[in-house]
Design a protein around this motif. Structure first.
Motif, PDB file in Angstrom:
ATOM      1  N   CYS A 101       8.490  -1.715   6.127  1.00  0.00           N
ATOM      2  CA  CYS A 101       8.754  -0.889   5.153  1.00  0.00           C
ATOM      3  C   CYS A 101       9.187   0.616   5.605  1.00  0.00           C
ATOM      4  O   CYS A 101       9.713   1.279   5.011  1.00  0.00           O
ATOM      5  CB  CYS A 101       7.901  -0.748   3.615  1.00  0.00           C
ATOM      6  SG  CYS A 101       6.483   0.186   3.971  1.00  0.00           S
ATOM      7  N   CYS A 104       4.656   4.104   6.461  1.00  0.00           N
ATOM      8  CA  CYS A 104       3.563   4.366   7.233  1.00  0.00           C
ATOM      9  C   CYS A 104       3.940   4.849   8.612  1.00  0.00           C
ATOM     10  O   CYS A 104       3.087   5.497   9.400  1.00  0.00           O
ATOM     11  CB  CYS A 104       2.423   3.366   7.743  1.00  0.00           C
ATOM     12  SG  CYS A 104       3.197   2.036   8.503  1.00  0.00           S
ATOM     13  N   CYS A 136      -1.420   0.642   7.566  1.00  0.00           N
ATOM     14  CA  CYS A 136      -0.085  -0.210   7.336  1.00  0.00           C
ATOM     15  C   CYS A 136      -0.234  -1.304   6.526  1.00  0.00           C
ATOM     16  O   CYS A 136      -0.757  -2.283   6.889  1.00  0.00           O
ATOM     17  CB  CYS A 136       0.437  -0.596   8.819  1.00  0.00           C
ATOM     18  SG  CYS A 136       2.135  -1.548   8.388  1.00  0.00           S
ATOM     19  N   CYS A 138       1.825  -3.304   5.208  1.00  0.00           N
ATOM     20  CA  CYS A 138       2.843  -4.526   5.521  1.00  0.00           C
ATOM     21  C   CYS A 138       2.075  -5.217   6.921  1.00  0.00           C
ATOM     22  O   CYS A 138       2.346  -6.013   7.455  1.00  0.00           O
ATOM     23  CB  CYS A 138       4.120  -3.887   6.109  1.00  0.00           C
ATOM     24  SG  CYS A 138       5.033  -2.904   4.670  1.00  0.00           S
TER      25      CYS A 138
HETATM   26  S1  FES Z   1       5.545  -0.555   7.696  1.00  0.00           S
HETATM   27 FE1  FES Z   1       4.813  -0.758   5.518  1.00  0.00          FE
HETATM   28  S2  FES Z   1       3.196   0.185   5.379  1.00  0.00           S
HETATM   29 FE2  FES Z   1       3.283  -0.062   7.513  1.00  0.00          FE
END
Ligand code: FES
Ligand code: FES
Lengths: 160, 455
Positions: A101, A104, A136, A138
């Protein structure tokens, strides 16, 4: 509310602003100066998304008062590329699929930059330790670690 | 990896080498330079900050709301209550005819979970909005609350949501979604062993790094631009249009850039009230969840309870499966009636079982409304089913992987919800897994195919 003047260098250029006393550096950078590369994920010092570099040290801008930054040299991810050429860390994050995403990412890159500035050839453990304050969600930690190691190798090859 | 090509031979190639290789993402250049524009990166002069007054009780009647002190607080521009919302009672899935409308944008007369939005305060600064919110006085009469699904289903339990009239979602099939296939009792009658187990899960928060929120700017032409991190752009636009009683042509939604969602940003919560604030003040408005709100207020994955009863033969065949599933919707429906329904279709698992009985309930309790999260309705079910499969294999002394070969569905098999199986590939996947994990199974299983019932 009483305003206080703050003046610092942001990615090499002079900035001056009046802010409410108690304004965080994160708020000043994003909402006053317009550098939105530091992100606010928690505003309480737990996620690392707001990480910036102040006088060479990694700092959480959500826990730093703007008025304490007078005269400081502040670096953010938006100022990392030079003349449109990506920094090796940025290149490595791109190539290693180290962003999902992306929220972070600017904070991760700041943390990695401070590590590489101090430690040219970090071990995997040192990379993990350096990123341990950055969440992170994700959960792309493995590609992020690989990206930092790759950037370190690229740096030392350039230096050699 | 060399793939065997007995199945889908015409479409499978050996030249595939994508897995395990990083690929550049199209949005990555923005991410690594800090240029990607998330909704909160939009800033407009004169932007107001919206903060919610939230219920401190799990279940209570609202006797009165006094906003007078809050309105006088320096910096406050507008204070909104239920009467300001044009169509205050809504439900997200009404767009696909899943009603009734059962949730309030701002509480009206009653709160049904701790954290429910009651009053919205709009102020010049975040701090002023926060301080003023603390000055809103709400007089509550606390009601008995229910937090456990089985308690909620008992006669005499406190009624959570009057719009439903009972503590479960009423499907067209009745109090639960039902699947009936074969004769499950006859199946249990012929089984060598019967195993009944129950499995439970807690709510799970998605905890995206970017919290839920939106920024709304009124445009000169009587339109509103809403920058949002919703995962459900058109659902949000259409529901906002209903709630605000405003044609969709007046709403311009900008989004698609989400700082982590995982299903947690599909509910329509922040946008309608922020647009309403912008409309009533004529000013840009931002409504951004604090980290605390993200963790406590945004919908989690539902808590679930799954009771599985299986009849199994000594040769490994499962001959009967009865599943009762409970999905804890919390106080409001959101996406849970759909999640529970997905579970009903999914519970037999990827196995061919001749006698199946499934009931899935969507239950209302005074807990935080739950909603979508990665495979909701099936993920917890899969956990339960596969643990159950291991237990069954152990019960009859069979290797757990071989046990799955015996029961795996294959092309042409009729599934319990009466969809014939096509393109299953489960046998072939397990064969590859057996090799890759170095977990050998008997040669007869390695010779099986999803195409035929042979072997
Ligand atoms: S890429 Fe989504 S929080 Fe790290
Ligand atoms: S926003 Fe500063 S640590 Fe999370």
């Amino acid at each position: 509310m009483a305003k206080v003047p703050v003046q610092f260098t942001l990615n090499g250029s002079e900035k001056a602003e009046f802010v409410d006393s108690g304004t965080t550096l994160l708020h000043a950078l994003r909402d006053k100066i317009g550098d939105t590369s530091p992100k606010g994920g928690c505003h309480q010092g737990t996620c690392g998304a707001c990480s910036v570099i102040i006088d060479g040290e990694l700092r959480l801008s959500c826990l730093t008062l703007a008025e304490t930054c007078n005269g400081a040299d502040i670096r953010t991810t938006s100022g990392l590329a030079e003349a449109g050429v990506l920094h090796p860390l940025q290149r490595a994050f791109l190539d290693a699929f180290a962003t999902q995403c992306g929220f972070c990412t600017p904070g991760m890159i700041m943390a990695a930059k401070v590590l590489l500035d101090h430690t040219a050839n970090p071990s995997r453990e040192e990379v993990v330790e350096a990123l341990s304050g950055n969440i992170c969600r994700c959960t792309g930690y493995e590609p992020i670690i690989q990206a930092v190691l790759t950037a370190a190798r690229a740096n030392s090859q350039n230096a050699a | 990896m060399e793939l065997r090509k007995s199945y889908f031979a015409d479409v499978r190639q050996n030249g595939l080498n994508e897995i395990g290789q990083p690929r550049p993402r199209l949005d990555s250049p923005g991410h690594v330079t800090g240029k990607t524009a998330y909704f909160a990166d939009r800033n407009f002069p004169g932007m107001l900050h919206l903060k919610m007054v939230r219920s401190p009780h799990h279940h209570a009647r609202i006797r009165s709301i006094d906003t007078s002190e809050a309105e006088k607080h320096p910096g406050v521009v507008k204070v909104l209550t239920a009467k300001d919302v044009p169509h205050n009672v809504y439900t997200i899935l009404i767009l696909i005819q899943i009603g009734p409308e059962d949730e309030t944008v701002l509480a009206d007369g009653k709160v049904r979970w701790k954290g429910e939005a009651v009053v919205a305060v709009l102020a010049e600064t975040e701090r002023a909005a926060q301080e003023a919110a603390a000055k809103v006085k709400v007089d509550y009469e606390v009601l008995p609350a229910v937090f456990d699904m089985e308690e909620a289903l008992k006669p005499g339990a406190p009624l959570v949501n009057e719009y439903h009239g009972q503590n479960y979602y009423l499907y067209d099939s009745g109090e639960c979604r039902k699947v009936r296939f074969g004769d499950v009792e006859a199946g249990f009658g012929q089984a060598d062993h019967i195993l009944e187990q129950s499995y439970q899960s807690s709510p799970i928060e998605h905890a995206p790094t970017e919290t839920t929120g939106c920024v709304v700017a009124p445009e000169g032409n009587d339109r509103f631009t809403c920058y949002t991190n919703t995962q459900a752009m058109f659902f949000t636009l259409d529901n906002a249009s209903i709630i605000l009683q405003m044609p969709g042509s007046k709403l311009h939604f900008v989004g698609g850039t989400v700082g982590g969602g995982f299903g947690g940003k599909v509910d329509v919560i922040v946008e309608p009230i922020a647009i309403l604030g912008a409309k009533l003040t004529g000013r840009p408005v931002c409504f951004i969840y604090s980290r605390e709100e993200e963790m406590q207020i945004s919908s989690p994955r539902a808590a679930e309870k799954v009771v599985i009863k299986d009849g199994v033969m000594m040769d490994g065949r499962i001959v009967a499966r009865k599943v009762t599933g409970y999905t804890d919707a919390g106080a409001y429906s959101r996406h849970s009636p759909y999640g529970a329904q997905k579970g009903a279709a999914h519970y037999p698992g990827p196995y061919t079982i001749p006698n199946v009985w499934i009931d899935t309930y969507c239950v209302y309790t005074n807990r935080t409304p739950s909603s979508a999260m990665r495979g909701f309705g099936v993920t917890i079910g899969d956990f339960a089913l596969e643990v159950q499969m291991d237990k069954l294999a152990r019960l009859i002394g069979m290797d757990p992987l071989e046990f799955r070969f015996v029961n795996a569905y294959r092309d042409g098999d009729m599934k319990a919800h009466r969809q014939p199986t096509e393109g299953a590939a489960l046998i072939e996947c397990m064969q590859e897994a057996s090799r890759a994990a170095n977990w050998p199974v008997a040669e007869k299983y390695m010779a099986m195919s999803s195409y035929t019932k042979g072997a």
